[in-house]
Write a protein that holds these residues in place. Structure first.
Motif, PDB file in Angstrom:
ATOM      1  N   LEU A  58      -3.322  -8.530  -6.351  1.00 61.71           N
ATOM      2  CA  LEU A  58      -2.189  -7.613  -6.183  1.00 61.71           C
ATOM      3  C   LEU A  58      -1.225  -7.753  -7.362  1.00 61.71           C
ATOM      4  CD1 LEU A  58      -1.331  -7.976  -2.388  1.00 61.71           C
ATOM      5  CD2 LEU A  58      -2.342  -6.014  -3.522  1.00 61.71           C
ATOM      6  N   VAL A  59      -0.955  -9.007  -7.744  1.00 64.99           N
ATOM      7  CA  VAL A  59      -0.039  -9.236  -8.867  1.00 64.99           C
ATOM      8  C   VAL A  59      -0.648  -8.670 -10.153  1.00 64.99           C
ATOM      9  CG1 VAL A  59       1.095 -10.989 -10.263  1.00 64.99           C
ATOM     10  CG2 VAL A  59       1.005 -11.237  -7.797  1.00 64.99           C
ATOM     11  N   LEU A  60      -1.955  -8.904 -10.339  1.00 64.17           N
ATOM     12  CA  LEU A  60      -2.635  -8.403 -11.533  1.00 64.17           C
ATOM     13  C   LEU A  60      -2.521  -6.875 -11.601  1.00 64.17           C
ATOM     14  CD1 LEU A  60      -4.638  -9.059 -13.906  1.00 64.17           C
ATOM     15  CD2 LEU A  60      -6.430  -8.393 -12.328  1.00 64.17           C
ATOM     16  N   VAL A  87       0.837  -1.203   0.000  1.00 61.17           N
ATOM     17  CA  VAL A  87       0.000   0.000   0.000  1.00 61.17           C
ATOM     18  C   VAL A  87       0.876   1.259   0.000  1.00 61.17           C
ATOM     19  CG1 VAL A  87      -1.766   1.249   1.286  1.00 61.17           C
ATOM     20  CG2 VAL A  87      -1.848  -1.223   1.179  1.00 61.17           C
ATOM     21  N   LEU A  88       2.004   1.180   0.729  1.00 55.81           N
ATOM     22  CA  LEU A  88       2.822   2.383   0.923  1.00 55.81           C
ATOM     23  C   LEU A  88       3.694   2.725  -0.274  1.00 55.81           C
ATOM     24  CD1 LEU A  88       4.249   2.556   4.533  1.00 55.81           C
ATOM     25  CD2 LEU A  88       2.607   4.038   3.404  1.00 55.81           C
ATOM     26  N   LEU A  89       4.169   1.700  -0.998  1.00 54.08           N
ATOM     27  CA  LEU A  89       5.160   1.952  -2.045  1.00 54.08           C
ATOM     28  C   LEU A  89       4.679   2.967  -3.089  1.00 54.08           C
ATOM     29  CD1 LEU A  89       7.950   1.111  -3.234  1.00 54.08           C
ATOM     30  CD2 LEU A  89       6.672  -0.481  -4.653  1.00 54.08           C
ATOM     31  N   VAL A 139       9.364   2.622  -9.389  1.00 56.91           N
ATOM     32  CA  VAL A 139       8.340   2.107  -8.480  1.00 56.91           C
ATOM     33  C   VAL A 139       7.622   0.904  -9.074  1.00 56.91           C
ATOM     34  CG1 VAL A 139       6.172   2.668  -7.335  1.00 56.91           C
ATOM     35  CG2 VAL A 139       8.029   4.321  -7.346  1.00 56.91           C
ATOM     36  N   ALA A 140       7.343   0.937 -10.389  1.00 53.15           N
ATOM     37  CA  ALA A 140       6.528  -0.134 -10.988  1.00 53.15           C
ATOM     38  C   ALA A 140       7.176  -1.514 -10.836  1.00 53.15           C
ATOM     39  CB  ALA A 140       6.234   0.184 -12.449  1.00 53.15           C
ATOM     40  N   PRO A 141       8.484  -1.686 -11.195  1.00 56.78           N
ATOM     41  CA  PRO A 141       9.056  -3.023 -11.003  1.00 56.78           C
ATOM     42  C   PRO A 141       9.133  -3.424  -9.544  1.00 56.78           C
ATOM     43  CG  PRO A 141      10.587  -1.571 -12.192  1.00 56.78           C
ATOM     44  CD  PRO A 141       9.398  -0.759 -11.863  1.00 56.78           C
ATOM     45  N   LEU A 142       9.424  -2.460  -8.656  1.00 54.37           N
ATOM     46  CA  LEU A 142       9.473  -2.784  -7.225  1.00 54.37           C
ATOM     47  C   LEU A 142       8.120  -3.294  -6.748  1.00 54.37           C
ATOM     48  CD1 LEU A 142      11.563   0.054  -5.528  1.00 54.37           C
ATOM     49  CD2 LEU A 142      12.129  -2.355  -5.796  1.00 54.37           C
ATOM     50  N   GLY A 143       7.060  -2.622  -7.206  1.00 53.53           N
ATOM     51  CA  GLY A 143       5.720  -3.026  -6.799  1.00 53.53           C
ATOM     52  C   GLY A 143       5.383  -4.421  -7.298  1.00 53.53           C
ATOM     53  N   LEU A 144       5.804  -4.721  -8.530  1.00 53.70           N
ATOM     54  CA  LEU A 144       5.544  -6.058  -9.082  1.00 53.70           C
ATOM     55  C   LEU A 144       6.273  -7.111  -8.265  1.00 53.70           C
ATOM     56  CD1 LEU A 144       4.234  -7.728 -11.265  1.00 53.70           C
ATOM     57  CD2 LEU A 144       6.206  -7.346 -12.711  1.00 53.70           C
ATOM     58  N   LEU A 145       7.519  -6.775  -7.916  1.00 56.88           N
ATOM     59  CA  LEU A 145       8.321  -7.682  -7.089  1.00 56.88           C
ATOM     60  C   LEU A 145       7.636  -7.954  -5.757  1.00 56.88           C
ATOM     61  CD1 LEU A 145      11.099  -8.755  -7.924  1.00 56.88           C
ATOM     62  CD2 LEU A 145      12.103  -7.143  -6.295  1.00 56.88           C
ATOM     63  N   ALA A 193       4.433  -7.613  -5.023  1.00 55.76           N
ATOM     64  CA  ALA A 193       3.199  -8.388  -5.196  1.00 55.76           C
ATOM     65  C   ALA A 193       3.529  -9.859  -5.400  1.00 55.76           C
ATOM     66  CB  ALA A 193       2.402  -7.841  -6.376  1.00 55.76           C
ATOM     67  N   CYS A 194       4.597 -10.140  -6.195  1.00 52.86           N
ATOM     68  CA  CYS A 194       4.974 -11.533  -6.421  1.00 52.86           C
ATOM     69  C   CYS A 194       5.455 -12.172  -5.123  1.00 52.86           C
ATOM     70  CB  CYS A 194       6.070 -11.618  -7.479  1.00 52.86           C
ATOM     71  SG  CYS A 194       5.465 -11.219  -9.111  1.00 52.86           S
ATOM     72  N   ALA A 195       6.153 -11.394  -4.297  1.00 59.47           N
ATOM     73  CA  ALA A 195       6.620 -11.928  -3.017  1.00 59.47           C
ATOM     74  C   ALA A 195       5.429 -12.294  -2.142  1.00 59.47           C
ATOM     75  CB  ALA A 195       7.501 -10.893  -2.318  1.00 59.47           C
TER      76      ALA A 195
END
Lengths: 111, 509
Positions: free
Chosen positions: B94-96, B22-24, B47-53, B55-57
């Protein structure tokens, strides 16, 4: 505890119902966007009043005044204010855009 | 009241992942606001790749542990504090969200680039990127929330950022569309809030997990859920409350349309799902479920027919969104069937949500590429397009497979599961609607492809003037291929979607 015919909380609850009804009617029936926005505010105030009544009745812990609905109302008012501000900005922008180009967006006005 | 004391355990690391999800985006937004020298598109690129990472985690953590992740904010347990929770479906959502927003961010790098020498118009790029981040945070909050009022705040944040994206170009048409969207959404949110008030007045708690234990079938609960459902229907644009969607989604910039159609209308649906399956004491009235399904069926038939008649590509895709949302609402009557098929209906519904999100994002981005090249999006004038833009049309067709429900695609698996659940529970009218919807979808997709395949008069002999493929074409194609790849999941209720869902875990393989 008063023993009058209706308690203050019930009376305010009925007021809240009335405001919700009036607001809902205006929001659905009025064609004018500004009136819709005002109706939304009446509807919102009715809901906030209802939260006040719920807090007064102390649903959660049997307290004299439950603080949670009050916190919700404060947040709700901020949200409703932001929504009104956003809608009002859109209305101003629309009138600007239409005054600049009197024919632009005419066909989308209907429906 | 001993249960409200902070727990004395160590730091809950998986739980912190939810907080960061939520914070990122908010941190990204702050960076965009505070450091104007950093161009917002560059912040989004980080931010976008970090967020994807992230969500995958979360998804990996839920899958490994076979249980939902919980996080209690500040150590204050629910009746007083807030909880975040990610179960199987939330983690997938979240991943989607990260995938679609990441794709939108990559796609718009050029369109919403801050002009290199500062005096240019930086307002539109800044508004786009900051609202995209705000929207992402609000979406993640809806997916991991547990508290009814928290959902209200998240939905409002979502609406405000979405409305801003709709009217980004400031033309009178899009401003009207945005205003109409806002008014529908406000009606929805105030009805939702009214329902929250009634629930609080009845039970004194707002946490979904606590409510699912307390809830009794009674007039107050039913009235509250009914109002919340109608409010959320307006936000999810279920027929007949869909009137705002086509102009709003068709007028937004392509990347914004993709995010709006793929994610923003799914968040309220996700909430209805949670209200009905967690808050309402089971079994809820079959009649109410059938009413929602009937509205969904009407959406599929009516809006597919309207989509067939559209002359503009983006409007056609937007009407198709309303039709595809109709499929989601079939779930409410299909999960009432016998045990293994109830799980099938549930899985089919979630898969439909995922495959439609990916396919529709791909379609809107493809439409963006086409409109940029042709300078318009009138379907009748698309002749010669398949020569100029083979990749965009190919991606559009692949995404179309998912909407039609042809194999192999995510849409095929989803619709087949819905179909089997409908047949197993003897609801033949739903099966007929699903099939008719597929045929109609084929009609509007092939209309576009057919128009694009035509050669311009006298141009057939000339060598094809194919435009060079760019990274953006690859992106659109990748989204369409992802929607296709969903077609390779096994045809049975997925264990992943049942994680952390108690009773809905029925029908496990």
């Amino acid at each position: 505890m008063t023993h009058s015919l209706v308690s203050a909380a019930t009376l305010l609850g009925l007021c809240a119902c009335g405001m919700v009804g009036i607001g809902l009617y205006g929001l659905i029936v009025r064609p004018d966007a500004l009136r819709k926005l005002l109706s939304f505010n009446i509807l919102g105030s009715g809901v906030f009043l209802l939260f006040g009544v719920i807090g007064r009745r102390g649903a959660a812990a049997g307290l004299e005044g439950d603080p949670v609905p009050q916190a919700i109302v404060i947040t709700g008012i901020v949200v409703a204010f932001s929504a009104t501000a956003l809608a009002a900005t859109l209305l101003v922008k629309i009138s600007d855009a239409e005054n600049a180009l009197p024919d632009a967006g005419r066909e989308e006005d209907e429906a | 009241m001993s249960h409200v004391l902070p727990p004395a355990e160590g730091i809950n690391l998986p739980g912190l992942l939810l907080v960061f999800a939520v914070l990122l985006p908010i941190l990204g937004l702050i960076a965009m606001l505070g450091l104007r020298a950093l161009h917002p598109e560059r912040v989004a690129r980080v931010v976008a790749p970090l967020g994807l990472l992230l969500a995958c985690a979360i998804l990996a953590e839920v899958w490994e542990g076979r249980s939902a992740i919980d996080y209690t904010l500040g150590g204050w347990a629910p009746p007083l504090g807030l909880k975040l929770r990610a179960d199987g479906v939330s983690a997938v959502m979240l991943v989607l969200a990260a995938l679609v927003i990441g794709a939108a961010a990559l796609f718009s790098q050029h369109q919403f680039r801050t002009p290199p020498d500062a005096p240019g118009d930086t307002r539109a790029p800044f508004a786009f990127w900051s609202m995209l981040m705000a929207m992402w945070s609000a979406l993640n909050l809806v997916f991991v929330g547990e508290d009814l009022f928290n959902f209200f705040v998240a939905l409002e944040l979502l609406t405000f950022s979405a409305v801003t994206l709709v009217c980004l170009d400031g033309r009178a048409t899009t401003l009207h569309a945005a205003l109409r969207y806002l008014l529908f959404a406000l009606l929805g949110s105030v009805l939702y809030l009214l329902g929250v008030g009634l629930i609080y007045g009845r039970y004194g708690v707002l946490d979904l997990a606590l409510l699912s234990e307390l809830a009794q079938p009674g007039p107050i609960t039913l009235a509250a859920v009914a109002m919340m459902t109608v409010g959320l229907m307006a936000k999810a644009s279920l027929f007949p409350l869909h009137l705002w969607l086509p102009p709003a989604h068709a007028g937004a910039p392509p990347a914004a349309s993709a995010v709006l159609s793929a994610l923003v209308v799914k968040a309220p649906f996700f909430l209805i799902l949670r209200l009905w399956f967690e808050l309402l004491p089971a079994p809820y009235s079959p009649l109410a479920g059938q009413l929602l399904a009937a509205l969904g069926a009407a959406a599929i038939l009516m809006c597919s027919v309207v989509a067939l008649g559209q002359s503009r590509l983006k409007l056609m895709i937007a009407y198709s969104t309303v039709a595809q949302i109709g499929y989601l609402f079939l779930v409410f009557t299909l999960t009432a069937g016998p045990a293994p098929f109830a799980g099938l209906g549930w899985t089919g519904g979630v898969l439909q949500l995922l495959s439609h999100a990916l396919a529709k994002a791909s379609m809107f981005l493809a439409a963006g590429l086409i409109a940029e090249d042709m300078g318009h999006d009138r379907i009748a004038d698309f002749s010669g397009l398949a020569r100029r833009q083979p990749l965009a049309i190919f991606a559009f067709g692949l995404a179309g497979l998912s909407l039609m429900g042809l194999p192999p695609s995510g849409g095929f698996v989803a619709k087949l599961m819905l179909l089997s659940a409908a047949a197993a529970s003897g609801q033949w009218w739903i099966a007929a609607v699903i099939l008719a919807g597929g045929v109609l979808a084929a009609g509007y997709v092939f209309r576009v492809i057919g128009a694009a395949m035509k050669d311009r008069d006298g141009e057939a002999a000339q060598p094809a003037a194919t435009l060079p493929a760019t990274g953006r074409h690859a992106l659109v194609l990748a989204l369409a291929l992802l929607a296709l790849a969903l077609g390779f999941v096994p045809l049975q209720p997925l264990a992943l979607f049942a994680i952390g869902r108690g009773e809905l875990a029925q029908g496990q393989p």
